[in-house]
Design a protein around this motif. Structure first.
Motif, PDB file in Angstrom:
ATOM      1  N   PRO A 141      61.299 100.859  -0.523  1.00 48.65           N
ATOM      2  CA  PRO A 141      60.268 101.742  -0.259  1.00 48.65           C
ATOM      3  C   PRO A 141      59.063 101.458  -0.809  1.00 48.65           C
ATOM      4  O   PRO A 141      57.881 101.305  -0.087  1.00 48.65           O
ATOM      5  CB  PRO A 141      60.859 103.077  -0.683  1.00 48.65           C
ATOM      6  N   VAL A 142      58.795 101.223  -2.195  1.00 48.63           N
ATOM      7  CA  VAL A 142      57.565 100.674  -2.534  1.00 48.63           C
ATOM      8  C   VAL A 142      57.079  99.600  -2.033  1.00 48.63           C
ATOM      9  O   VAL A 142      55.703  99.634  -1.821  1.00 48.63           O
ATOM     10  CB  VAL A 142      57.749 100.701  -4.206  1.00 48.63           C
ATOM     11  N   GLY A 143      57.538  98.407  -1.771  1.00 45.28           N
ATOM     12  CA  GLY A 143      57.220  97.382  -1.080  1.00 45.28           C
ATOM     13  C   GLY A 143      56.760  97.653   0.373  1.00 45.28           C
ATOM     14  O   GLY A 143      55.735  97.191   0.968  1.00 45.28           O
ATOM     15  N   LEU A 144      57.720  98.654   1.135  1.00 45.29           N
ATOM     16  CA  LEU A 144      57.297  98.745   2.422  1.00 45.29           C
ATOM     17  C   LEU A 144      55.898  99.577   2.562  1.00 45.29           C
ATOM     18  O   LEU A 144      55.069  99.346   3.323  1.00 45.29           O
ATOM     19  CB  LEU A 144      58.311  99.653   3.183  1.00 45.29           C
ATOM     20  N   ALA A 145      55.683 100.599   1.501  1.00 46.78           N
ATOM     21  CA  ALA A 145      54.513 101.244   1.425  1.00 46.78           C
ATOM     22  C   ALA A 145      53.297 100.440   1.234  1.00 46.78           C
ATOM     23  O   ALA A 145      52.281 100.553   1.742  1.00 46.78           O
ATOM     24  CB  ALA A 145      54.535 102.375   0.344  1.00 46.78           C
ATOM     25  N   ALA A 146      53.452  99.454   0.389  1.00 43.53           N
ATOM     26  CA  ALA A 146      52.313  98.609   0.073  1.00 43.53           C
ATOM     27  C   ALA A 146      52.040  97.750   1.278  1.00 43.53           C
ATOM     28  O   ALA A 146      50.817  97.520   1.362  1.00 43.53           O
ATOM     29  CB  ALA A 146      52.522  97.640  -1.134  1.00 43.53           C
ATOM     30  N   LEU A 147      53.130  97.198   1.913  1.00 43.69           N
ATOM     31  CA  LEU A 147      52.783  96.433   3.184  1.00 43.69           C
ATOM     32  C   LEU A 147      51.909  97.306   4.103  1.00 43.69           C
ATOM     33  O   LEU A 147      51.076  96.745   4.740  1.00 43.69           O
ATOM     34  CB  LEU A 147      53.948  95.796   3.726  1.00 43.69           C
ATOM     35  N   GLN A 148      52.432  98.490   4.343  1.00 40.64           N
ATOM     36  CA  GLN A 148      51.776  99.189   5.356  1.00 40.64           C
ATOM     37  C   GLN A 148      50.244  99.744   4.947  1.00 40.64           C
ATOM     38  O   GLN A 148      49.526  99.877   5.668  1.00 40.64           O
ATOM     39  CB  GLN A 148      52.544 100.487   5.617  1.00 40.64           C
ATOM     40  N   ALA A 149      50.297  99.991   3.764  1.00 40.44           N
ATOM     41  CA  ALA A 149      48.683 100.186   3.137  1.00 40.44           C
ATOM     42  C   ALA A 149      47.961  99.192   3.326  1.00 40.44           C
ATOM     43  O   ALA A 149      46.613  99.188   3.767  1.00 40.44           O
ATOM     44  CB  ALA A 149      48.709 100.718   1.715  1.00 40.44           C
ATOM     45  N   PHE A 150      48.294  97.888   3.143  1.00 34.01           N
ATOM     46  CA  PHE A 150      47.757  96.672   3.292  1.00 34.01           C
ATOM     47  C   PHE A 150      47.181  96.449   4.920  1.00 34.01           C
ATOM     48  O   PHE A 150      46.063  96.006   5.106  1.00 34.01           O
ATOM     49  CB  PHE A 150      48.472  95.455   2.947  1.00 34.01           C
ATOM     50  N   GLU A 151      48.174  96.679   5.692  1.00 28.97           N
ATOM     51  CA  GLU A 151      47.880  96.720   7.100  1.00 28.97           C
ATOM     52  C   GLU A 151      46.981  97.746   7.708  1.00 28.97           C
ATOM     53  O   GLU A 151      46.176  97.385   8.637  1.00 28.97           O
ATOM     54  CB  GLU A 151      48.999  96.959   7.729  1.00 28.97           C
ATOM     55  N   GLN A 152      46.582  98.681   6.979  1.00 30.35           N
ATOM     56  CA  GLN A 152      45.774  99.707   7.422  1.00 30.35           C
ATOM     57  C   GLN A 152      44.277  99.335   6.726  1.00 30.35           C
ATOM     58  O   GLN A 152      43.172 100.047   7.220  1.00 30.35           O
ATOM     59  CB  GLN A 152      46.055 101.179   6.762  1.00 30.35           C
ATOM     60  N   ARG A 153      44.135  98.435   6.020  1.00 37.73           N
ATOM     61  CA  ARG A 153      42.830  98.042   5.497  1.00 37.73           C
ATOM     62  C   ARG A 153      42.054  97.500   6.509  1.00 37.73           C
ATOM     63  O   ARG A 153      42.549  96.693   7.448  1.00 37.73           O
ATOM     64  CB  ARG A 153      42.981  97.118   4.520  1.00 37.73           C
TER      65      ARG A 153
END
Length: 177
Positions: A141-153
Motif C-alpha cells: 500500500p505505501v508503495g502504491l500510494a507513492a507511485l500514484q502520488a508521483f503520477e499526479q505530479r
C-alpha cells in the motif's frame, strides 16, 4: 531428531538479507548487467511469486540498506527496459521501487528513481500509470500510494531535469545517471 519437523528459513527473508551485503556498495553505478542484479532479482521474484505471507515477511525484513538496493535496482531496470524495450523489466523495477518505499532514509530518495521509471515508460511506449496499474495487486500500500502520488505530479515536476538526473548512451549502453 526427525528432519520432517525442522522449519526451513523463509526464502524471501534469506534473500532480502543478502541485499545488506557490502558487495552492494556503489551498486547503482556498476555496469549493466552485473552479477549483483541476480541477487536483487531473486528477492523481487520471490516477492512476486510468493504467497501473501512471504510478501509480508519480505517487506517486514527490509531495512534502509536493503531498501536502497531495491530502489537502485528500480533505476537499473528502467535503463534495462529502454535497452530491451521491455515492459516486464520496467514492471520488476516498479515493484522494487514500491517495496523500497517507506524503508528509505528519506522518502524523497525514490523520487529521482520514479522520474527514471516514468521516462523509461514513455520511451518504451507505455506509461508509468499503466505499468503501476498492471502491478497494482503486487504493490504494498505505501508503495502504491507513492507511485500514484508521483503520477499526479505536473509533468514538469516529474521530469528527469526536475529530479537532477539525465540519460547517457544509447542502445545497449543506455543509462539513467
Amino acid at each position: 531428531m526427525s528432519h520432517r519437523h525442522v522449519k526451513k528459513p523463509d526464502r524471501a527473508a534469506v534473500s532480502s538479507s543478502r541485499l545488506r551485503d557490502k558487495r552492494f556498495n556503489g551498486y547503482l553505478r556498476v555496469e549493466i548487467p552485473h552479477p549483483l542484479d541476480a541477487d536483487v532479482e531473486a528477492v523481487v521474484t520471490a516477492y512476486i511469486a510468493g504467497p501473501a505471507s512471504t510478501r509480508e515477511a519480505l517487506i517486514d525484513g527490509l531495512d534502509r540498506r536493503a531498501a536502497a538496493v531495491l530502489s537502485a535496482y528500480g533505476q537499473r531496470m528502467a535503463s534495462v527496459a529502454v535497452r530491451t524495450r521491455s515492459v516486464d523489466a520496467l514492471r520488476r523495477g516498479i515493484i522494487a521501487i514500491a517495496l523500497a518505499e517507506g524503508h528509505l532514509d528519506d522518502p524523497r530518495d525514490n523520487l529521482f528513481v520514479l522520474a527514471a521509471a516514468n521516462d523509461s515508460a514513455t520511451l518504451i511506449g507505455t506509461s508509468l500509470a499503466r505499468v503501476t496499474d498492471d502491478a497494482k495487486g503486487l504493490l504494498p500500500p505505501v508503495g502504491l500510494a507513492a507511485l500514484q502520488a508521483f503520477e499526479q505530479r505536473h509533468e514538469s515536476d516529474k521530469s528527469l531535469k526536475a529530479m537532477g538526473i539525465r540519460t547517457s548512451g544509447d542502445g545497449q549502453g543506455f543509462l539513467y545517471v
